[in-house]
Design a protein around this motif. Structure first.
Motif, mmCIF file in Angstrom:
data_model
loop_
_atom_site.group_PDB
_atom_site.id
_atom_site.type_symbol
_atom_site.label_atom_id
_atom_site.label_comp_id
_atom_site.label_asym_id
_atom_site.label_seq_id
_atom_site.Cartn_x
_atom_site.Cartn_y
_atom_site.Cartn_z
ATOM 1 N N LEU A 325 41.593 -7.124 40.969
ATOM 2 C CA LEU A 325 42.193 -8.452 40.821
ATOM 3 C C LEU A 325 41.569 -9.476 41.755
ATOM 4 O O LEU A 325 41.320 -10.608 41.372
ATOM 5 C CB LEU A 325 43.707 -8.385 41.038
ATOM 6 C CG LEU A 325 44.462 -8.098 39.753
ATOM 7 C CD1 LEU A 325 44.317 -6.693 39.262
ATOM 8 C CD2 LEU A 325 45.913 -8.426 39.928
ATOM 9 N N ARG A 326 41.308 -9.073 42.993
ATOM 10 C CA ARG A 326 40.784 -10.055 43.954
ATOM 11 C C ARG A 326 39.350 -10.450 43.599
ATOM 12 O O ARG A 326 38.972 -11.584 43.736
ATOM 13 C CB ARG A 326 40.785 -9.485 45.372
ATOM 14 C CG ARG A 326 42.134 -8.988 45.820
ATOM 15 C CD ARG A 326 42.932 -10.055 46.534
ATOM 16 N NE ARG A 326 44.157 -9.504 47.066
ATOM 17 C CZ ARG A 326 45.366 -9.992 46.839
ATOM 18 N NH1 ARG A 326 45.521 -11.055 46.072
ATOM 19 N NH2 ARG A 326 46.423 -9.444 47.373
ATOM 20 N N ASP A 362 53.828 3.341 38.071
ATOM 21 C CA ASP A 362 53.893 2.174 37.188
ATOM 22 C C ASP A 362 53.926 0.835 37.931
ATOM 23 O O ASP A 362 53.833 -0.208 37.308
ATOM 24 C CB ASP A 362 55.141 2.273 36.291
ATOM 25 C CG ASP A 362 55.017 3.401 35.283
ATOM 26 O OD1 ASP A 362 53.926 3.564 34.730
ATOM 27 O OD2 ASP A 362 56.007 4.117 35.059
ATOM 28 N N PHE A 363 54.100 0.872 39.259
ATOM 29 C CA PHE A 363 54.321 -0.397 39.960
ATOM 30 C C PHE A 363 53.101 -1.318 39.892
ATOM 31 O O PHE A 363 53.235 -2.518 39.721
ATOM 32 C CB PHE A 363 54.725 -0.122 41.418
ATOM 33 C CG PHE A 363 55.307 -1.344 42.096
ATOM 34 C CD1 PHE A 363 56.503 -1.894 41.658
ATOM 35 C CD2 PHE A 363 54.657 -1.952 43.157
ATOM 36 C CE1 PHE A 363 57.045 -3.030 42.255
ATOM 37 C CE2 PHE A 363 55.189 -3.086 43.776
ATOM 38 C CZ PHE A 363 56.386 -3.617 43.316
ATOM 39 N N TYR A 364 51.902 -0.750 40.020
ATOM 40 C CA TYR A 364 50.711 -1.607 40.044
ATOM 41 C C TYR A 364 49.834 -1.507 38.793
ATOM 42 O O TYR A 364 48.903 -2.288 38.640
ATOM 43 C CB TYR A 364 49.850 -1.278 41.279
ATOM 44 C CG TYR A 364 50.462 -1.765 42.584
ATOM 45 C CD1 TYR A 364 50.427 -3.110 42.930
ATOM 46 C CD2 TYR A 364 51.086 -0.881 43.457
ATOM 47 C CE1 TYR A 364 50.991 -3.570 44.119
ATOM 48 C CE2 TYR A 364 51.657 -1.334 44.655
ATOM 49 C CZ TYR A 364 51.599 -2.674 44.976
ATOM 50 O OH TYR A 364 52.161 -3.124 46.136
ATOM 51 N N THR A 365 50.102 -0.532 37.913
ATOM 52 C CA THR A 365 49.167 -0.344 36.787
ATOM 53 C C THR A 365 49.129 -1.562 35.854
ATOM 54 O O THR A 365 48.061 -1.958 35.391
ATOM 55 C CB THR A 365 49.526 0.907 35.942
ATOM 56 O OG1 THR A 365 50.906 0.856 35.630
ATOM 57 C CG2 THR A 365 49.183 2.198 36.637
ATOM 58 N N GLY A 366 50.307 -2.149 35.579
ATOM 59 C CA GLY A 366 50.361 -3.271 34.633
ATOM 60 C C GLY A 366 49.455 -4.419 35.056
ATOM 61 O O GLY A 366 48.845 -5.088 34.217
ATOM 62 N N LEU A 367 49.375 -4.623 36.379
ATOM 63 C CA LEU A 367 48.530 -5.733 36.866
ATOM 64 C C LEU A 367 47.069 -5.483 36.489
ATOM 65 O O LEU A 367 46.337 -6.406 36.123
ATOM 66 C CB LEU A 367 48.662 -5.850 38.380
ATOM 67 C CG LEU A 367 50.029 -6.349 38.865
ATOM 68 C CD1 LEU A 367 50.201 -6.095 40.350
ATOM 69 C CD2 LEU A 367 50.171 -7.834 38.548
ATOM 70 N N ILE A 368 46.643 -4.211 36.585
ATOM 71 C CA ILE A 368 45.248 -3.902 36.245
ATOM 72 C C ILE A 368 45.046 -4.002 34.730
ATOM 73 O O ILE A 368 44.060 -4.572 34.264
ATOM 74 C CB ILE A 368 44.851 -2.485 36.722
ATOM 75 C CG1 ILE A 368 45.158 -2.328 38.199
ATOM 76 C CG2 ILE A 368 43.379 -2.213 36.442
ATOM 77 C CD1 ILE A 368 44.716 -1.004 38.796
ATOM 78 N N GLN A 370 46.574 -5.805 32.697
ATOM 79 C CA GLN A 370 46.546 -7.228 32.326
ATOM 80 C C GLN A 370 45.170 -7.831 32.640
ATOM 81 O O GLN A 370 44.601 -8.563 31.826
ATOM 82 C CB GLN A 370 47.640 -7.988 33.086
ATOM 83 C CG GLN A 370 47.633 -9.466 32.760
ATOM 84 C CD GLN A 370 48.783 -10.206 33.408
ATOM 85 O OE1 GLN A 370 49.733 -10.582 32.739
ATOM 86 N NE2 GLN A 370 48.700 -10.417 34.717
ATOM 87 N N ALA A 371 44.633 -7.468 33.805
ATOM 88 C CA ALA A 371 43.306 -7.978 34.178
ATOM 89 C C ALA A 371 42.235 -7.487 33.211
ATOM 90 O O ALA A 371 41.205 -8.129 33.012
ATOM 91 C CB ALA A 371 42.968 -7.556 35.604
ATOM 92 N N MET A 372 42.471 -6.340 32.589
ATOM 93 C CA MET A 372 41.512 -5.818 31.601
ATOM 94 C C MET A 372 41.611 -6.554 30.277
ATOM 95 O O MET A 372 40.757 -6.390 29.416
ATOM 96 C CB MET A 372 41.803 -4.326 31.328
ATOM 97 C CG MET A 372 41.451 -3.431 32.478
ATOM 98 S SD MET A 372 42.029 -1.746 32.137
ATOM 99 C CE MET A 372 41.317 -0.915 33.563
ATOM 100 N N GLY A 373 42.684 -7.288 30.082
ATOM 101 C CA GLY A 373 42.849 -8.063 28.846
ATOM 102 C C GLY A 373 43.888 -7.499 27.896
ATOM 103 O O GLY A 373 44.055 -8.012 26.788
ATOM 104 N N PHE A 374 44.597 -6.429 28.308
ATOM 105 C CA PHE A 374 45.615 -5.860 27.413
ATOM 106 C C PHE A 374 46.905 -6.664 27.489
ATOM 107 O O PHE A 374 47.327 -7.049 28.583
ATOM 108 C CB PHE A 374 45.918 -4.399 27.798
ATOM 109 C CG PHE A 374 44.807 -3.454 27.456
ATOM 110 C CD1 PHE A 374 44.609 -3.059 26.144
ATOM 111 C CD2 PHE A 374 43.952 -2.975 28.439
ATOM 112 C CE1 PHE A 374 43.572 -2.195 25.808
ATOM 113 C CE2 PHE A 374 42.914 -2.112 28.125
ATOM 114 C CZ PHE A 374 42.719 -1.726 26.806
#
Ligand code: CMC
Length: 428
Positions: A325-326, A362-368, A370-374
């Protein structure tokens, strides 16, 4: 280590100890009902082992996760998803030749029956992709049997069909939701690359791969590959115990995974973070809401039935979230910052400390993701792709275990005792 003795009224019963190679031993209570006429009650199976298994070891107090004896940290660092799938399924890390053969055999099944492609177009665009995935794996059971022969119990072939076809089914579910054309797999690409291209590519041009994203997805799938007798895996075993075939058993596992207390939590976490941001970003007032007994709000992505310590998978995901993300946006990602603040606030709060509630996978996976475009509703599908080797391995372990019986729990009946029937004109 000794057997235990159960004693009640005039019954004394030896409960044989079933030794674990590591972790909790089990007391075999199979004779209890016959000896006493009573059963055991364990709501949510929090205290019950349903089987003996040699696939995954978790020490929830120490935050340890190992597949076939190998620590998750080393696997996440040094292997690929298909290597881990082979390990989970067959018990040993593959040699290069074994891995090449395994990968080539799986790749044959990326191309699914043309009629299955058409089937996706019958699903409403707005369908949630988890029931679409479950439906398509059920459909795969009929196509696989009619296309490759009658034997759905040729387990190596079924394993390779599932591992090869499910990424295509997942990608086509997504393609249908965005109204884009379906792509065929490309035999020059890796397993992960094929899934990314089939999800995001277009037939009009090449798909621009980003190696960091490809590797991050590989690692995320490794982290999800198995987690012993969780809700979806137990569902797969439960359905399989009746003699149902591996495809329909896994379709049922997908349904179990979709709930927000299980795999659906990754979607729920992102919705929670966006909600907190839209309300002004005050993590402390959210924490207070979670602690309020009159409010049913939960801190999604926190807590676990087994881990009473930091989930080792969450620690690995957190590192990847930070680097993906960064570096990607060049700016601080506001949702990641909120997640970090929320984690700090929860971990220093007595409510979470006393209950040993830590971030789970599950706490941080969604952020990744989302960054992948899903989109958010695809997150749990990615969890399912990762969990696939585990589900298959458990189904196979159960199928070949001579101790297997149909899974059929008991109950403690608390309803009405026998009473006389009341004709309809006398009721009211
Ligand atoms: N937020 C607030 N309080 C919580 C949370 C949470 N996320 N999780 C547990 N608690 C409290 C719960 O209210 C209970 O408090 P009390 O003793 O005062 O009644 C105590 O902690 C024990 O919780 P529990 O519900 O008895 O624990 P469980 O083992 O039945 O549930 C869980 C485990 C994962 C369902 C639960 O922690 C939860 O709902 N977490 C949020 C959903 C989530 O993140 N799920 C993903 C799990 S990891 C990946 C996967 O398996 O799919």
């Amino acid at each position: 280590m000794t057997n235990a003795t159960f004693s009640h009224d005039d019954v004394r019963l030896d409960l044989p100890l079933v030794p674990a190679s590591q972790g909790n031993n089990g007391y075999d209570i199979a004779k209890l009902l016959g000896a006493t006429g009573d059963t055991t009650l364990d709501v949510g199976f929090a205290n019950t082992a349903s089987c003996c298994s040699a696939i995954t070891f978790i020490d929830g107090d120490a935050g340890i996760l190992r597949y076939r004896g190998y620590p998750i940290e080393q696997l996440a660092e040094q292997t690929t998803f298909l290597e881990v799938a082979y390990l989970v399924l067959y018990g040993e890390l593959p040699t290069q030749t074994q891995l090449d053969e395994f990968s080539a055999s799986i790749a044959k099944y990326h191309v699914i029956d043309e009629r299955m492609r058409e089937m996706f177009r019958t699903m409403p665009r707005k369908s949630h992709p988890m029931p679409v995935l479950s439906a398509s794996i059920n459909a795969l059971s009929t196509f696989a049997v009619s296309r490759y022969g009658e034997d759905a119990f040729d387990l190596d072939r079924a394993t390779h069909i599932l591992l090869g076809s499910v990424p295509t089914l997942a990608a086509y579910g997504y393609k249908n939701s965005v109204g884009q054309p379906f792509l065929y797999a490309d035999e020059t690409l890796s397993y992960i690359e094929n899934f990314l291209r089939m999800s995001f590519g277009l037939p009009t041009g090449p798909y621009p791969f980003d190696d960091d994203i490809t590797r991050a997805l590989d690692v995320l799938l490794i982290l999800h590959a198995d987690h012993e007798q969780n809700c979806s895996t137990s569902t797969v075993r439960m359905v399989g115990s009746s003699g149902a075939n591996i495809y329909v058993s896994i379709a049922a596992g997908v349904s179990a995974l979709s709930g927000p207390l299980h795999g659906g939590a990754n979607q729920a976490v992102l919705e929670m973070l966006k909600g907190i941001r839209d309300e002004g970003g005050d993590v402390h007032s959210y924490i207070n809401k979670v602690k309020d007994r009159k409010d049913t709000t939960k801190l999604m992505g926190f807590g676990h039935r087994i881990y009473k310590n930091y989930d080792p998978r969450a620690a690995i995901v957190k590192k990847h979230a930070d680097s993906i993300l960064r570096t990607r946006s060049g700016t601080q990602d506001e949702l990641l910052d909120l997640a970090l603040q929320l984690e700090d606030a929860a971990l220093s709060d007595p409510y979470f400390q006393e209950r040993k509630l830590y971030p789970n996978v599950d706490f941080y996976t969604g952020l990744i993701y989302q960054a992948m475009g899903f989109p958010q509703n695809m997150f749990t599908v990615l969890f399912a792709l990762g969990r696939l080797p585990g589900w298959i391995a458990h189904w196979r372990e159960q199928f070949t275990d001579p101790a297997t019986k149909i899974n059929r729990p008991r109950q403690v009946y608390v309803g009405e005792v026998e009473r006389p029937f009341v004709p309809i004109d006398q009721r009211g």
